[in-house]
Design a protein around this motif. Structure first.
Motif, PDB file in Angstrom:
ATOM      1  N   THR A  72      41.760  35.920  50.697  1.00  0.00           N
ATOM      2  CA  THR A  72      42.856  35.543  49.641  1.00  0.00           C
ATOM      3  C   THR A  72      44.149  36.421  50.149  1.00  0.00           C
ATOM      4  O   THR A  72      44.183  37.037  51.164  1.00  0.00           O
ATOM      5  N   SER A  96      38.608  31.353  45.755  1.00  0.00           N
ATOM      6  CA  SER A  96      38.777  32.689  45.560  1.00  0.00           C
ATOM      7  C   SER A  96      37.527  33.745  45.497  1.00  0.00           C
ATOM      8  O   SER A  96      37.516  34.494  45.810  1.00  0.00           O
ATOM      9  N   ASN A  97      36.437  32.922  45.396  1.00  0.00           N
ATOM     10  CA  ASN A  97      35.180  33.401  45.131  1.00  0.00           C
ATOM     11  C   ASN A  97      33.870  32.609  45.328  1.00  0.00           C
ATOM     12  O   ASN A  97      33.743  31.380  44.717  1.00  0.00           O
ATOM     13  N   GLU A 128      39.807  43.416  36.308  1.00  0.00           N
ATOM     14  CA  GLU A 128      38.917  43.466  37.839  1.00  0.00           C
ATOM     15  C   GLU A 128      38.978  44.673  38.430  1.00  0.00           C
ATOM     16  O   GLU A 128      39.798  45.474  38.347  1.00  0.00           O
ATOM     17  N   HIS A 130      37.159  46.289  42.097  1.00  0.00           N
ATOM     18  CA  HIS A 130      36.668  46.039  43.323  1.00  0.00           C
ATOM     19  C   HIS A 130      36.427  47.500  43.976  1.00  0.00           C
ATOM     20  O   HIS A 130      37.132  48.385  43.704  1.00  0.00           O
ATOM     21  N   LYS A 134      39.480  46.598  49.367  1.00  0.00           N
ATOM     22  CA  LYS A 134      40.105  45.406  49.075  1.00  0.00           C
ATOM     23  C   LYS A 134      41.547  45.405  49.182  1.00  0.00           C
ATOM     24  O   LYS A 134      42.058  46.375  48.727  1.00  0.00           O
ATOM     25  N   ALA A 137      45.655  42.876  45.427  1.00  0.00           N
ATOM     26  CA  ALA A 137      45.468  43.026  43.797  1.00  0.00           C
ATOM     27  C   ALA A 137      46.613  42.399  43.176  1.00  0.00           C
ATOM     28  O   ALA A 137      47.949  42.361  43.566  1.00  0.00           O
ATOM     29  N   SER A 139      42.757  40.535  42.481  1.00  0.00           N
ATOM     30  CA  SER A 139      41.893  39.861  43.170  1.00  0.00           C
ATOM     31  C   SER A 139      42.029  38.352  42.875  1.00  0.00           C
ATOM     32  O   SER A 139      42.717  37.828  41.883  1.00  0.00           O
ATOM     33  N   ARG A 175      40.469  50.166  41.558  1.00  0.00           N
ATOM     34  CA  ARG A 175      39.926  50.000  42.895  1.00  0.00           C
ATOM     35  C   ARG A 175      38.835  51.281  43.024  1.00  0.00           C
ATOM     36  O   ARG A 175      39.441  52.662  42.838  1.00  0.00           O
ATOM     37  N   GLY A 181      32.258  43.897  42.977  1.00  0.00           N
ATOM     38  CA  GLY A 181      33.316  43.169  42.106  1.00  0.00           C
ATOM     39  C   GLY A 181      32.820  42.767  40.668  1.00  0.00           C
ATOM     40  O   GLY A 181      31.689  42.355  40.286  1.00  0.00           O
ATOM     41  N   HIS A 183      34.593  41.445  36.837  1.00  0.00           N
ATOM     42  CA  HIS A 183      35.619  40.754  36.176  1.00  0.00           C
ATOM     43  C   HIS A 183      35.269  40.588  34.652  1.00  0.00           C
ATOM     44  O   HIS A 183      34.060  39.997  34.589  1.00  0.00           O
TER      45      HIS A 183
END
Length: 233
Positions: A72, A96-97, A128, A130, A134, A137, A139, A175, A181, A183
Motif C-alpha cells: 500500500t 489492500s488485503n 484500524e 496495526h 506498518k 496510515a 491502512s 499503532r 490488524g 478493523h
C-alpha cells in the motif's frame, strides 16, 4: 509454480512458508538477490515498500510475468499500472488485503452501508489497529472499507484521518506492537450502536490469500481483484 517474492520482510517470509507447504518453489527473493531475471518466475508476489512497488510491478508486466501486489501507499500510480497492463496484455491483481476473511468483511461492509443509507441519525466511523512497523496510515484496508461505505451510502462523500466533518468518514489509526490488524466499523446513534469488526490473529490469513491469488492468476490476462479470485459477485 515458481514464485518471485518482491519484498522479503515478515509478510514475504510468511508467504514463503505457505507457498512451500502448497508445493511451490521460491526462485527469487529480492532482499537476498540483486540483478535477478524476473522471467525465471511463473508469477510474482509484491509485498515490498511504496517506493519500490511501481517499478516491481511494471517490471513484471513488461516481462509477461503475472503479478499480485499487497503493497500500500503507492496507489497514485495505480492507473499507470492499469494502462501498462492493458497495453502489454499482462495479468495483475492489487488488494489492500489478501485475507480471505477480510475480503468477505469488505462485502459485509457494503451490505451494511446500503442498509444504513435508509435510516437517519447514525454516524459512522472506522478504527484500524496495526503493528508499529506498518509504514502507512490509515491502512489500505481501512481506505477500502471507507470507499465501500461511500459507494453505497450517499450521506458520505470522503474519508479523513482523525477528522470528523459533515459527509466525511473519520478514520482513526492506532499503532500497537504485535497487532496483525484489526478493523472496526461503528454506526453510532443516541439510541444504540451497530458494530462489525474483523480481527486478524496472525499473518497467516494474509499470506494464504496472497498465494491463492497467485495460483488463480497464472494463465490469465487482465486486471483483477480478490472478488474475482473468490467469486464474491
Amino acid at each position: 509454480m515458481k514464485i518471485a517474492l518482491l519484498g522479503y520482510g515478515k509478510m514475504g517470509k510468511a508467504i514463503e512458508a505457505i507457498a512451500i507447504q502448497r508445493g511451490h518453489d521460491i526462485v527469487i527473493k529480492t532482499s537476498e538477490q540483486s540483478g535477478y531475471n524476473i522471467t525465471d518466475a511463473d508469477v510474482a508476489i509484491d509485498f515490498s515498500v511504496p517506493s519500490a512497488a511501481f517499478n516491481n510491478i511494471s517490471n513484471c508486466i513488461n516481462n509477461q510475468v503475472p503479478v499480485i501486489s499487497g503493497t500500500t501507499g503507492w496507489l497514485e500510480q495505480y492507473n499507470d499500472v492499469v494502462s501498462l497492463c492493458e497495453k502489454q496484455k499482462g495479468a495483475f491483481i492489487y488488494a489492500s488485503n489478501f485475507s480471505l476473511g477480510v475480503n468477505i468483511f469488505f462485502e459485509l461492509n457494503k451490505v451494511l452501508a446500503k442498509m444504513m443509507a435508509k435510516v437517519d441519525d447514525y454516524n459512522v466511523d472506522i478504527e484500524e489497529i496495526h503493528h508499529t512497523q506498518k509504514l502507512d496510515a490509515p491502512s489500505g484496508t481501512a481506505i477500502t472499507l471507507a470507499e465501500g461505505i461511500i459507494d453505497n451510502n450517499t450521506a458520505y462523500q470522503d474519508w479523513k484521518l482523525d477528522v470528523s466533518d459533515k459527509n466525511t468518514i473519520p478514520i482513526t489509526a492506532k499503532r500497537i506492537p504485535e497487532v496483525p490488524g484489526t478493523h472496526t466499523i461503528t454506526y453510532n446513534s443516541a439510541i444504540d450502536t451497530i458494530k462489525i469488526e474483523h480481527e486478524a490473529h496472525n499473518r497467516q490469513g494474509f499470506a494464504l490469500g496472497a498465494v491463492i491469488a497467485a495460483e488463480w492468476l497464472v494463465g490469465k490476462t487482465g486486471i483483477f481483484t480478490m472478488k474475482d479470485v473468490l467469486a464474491l459477485d
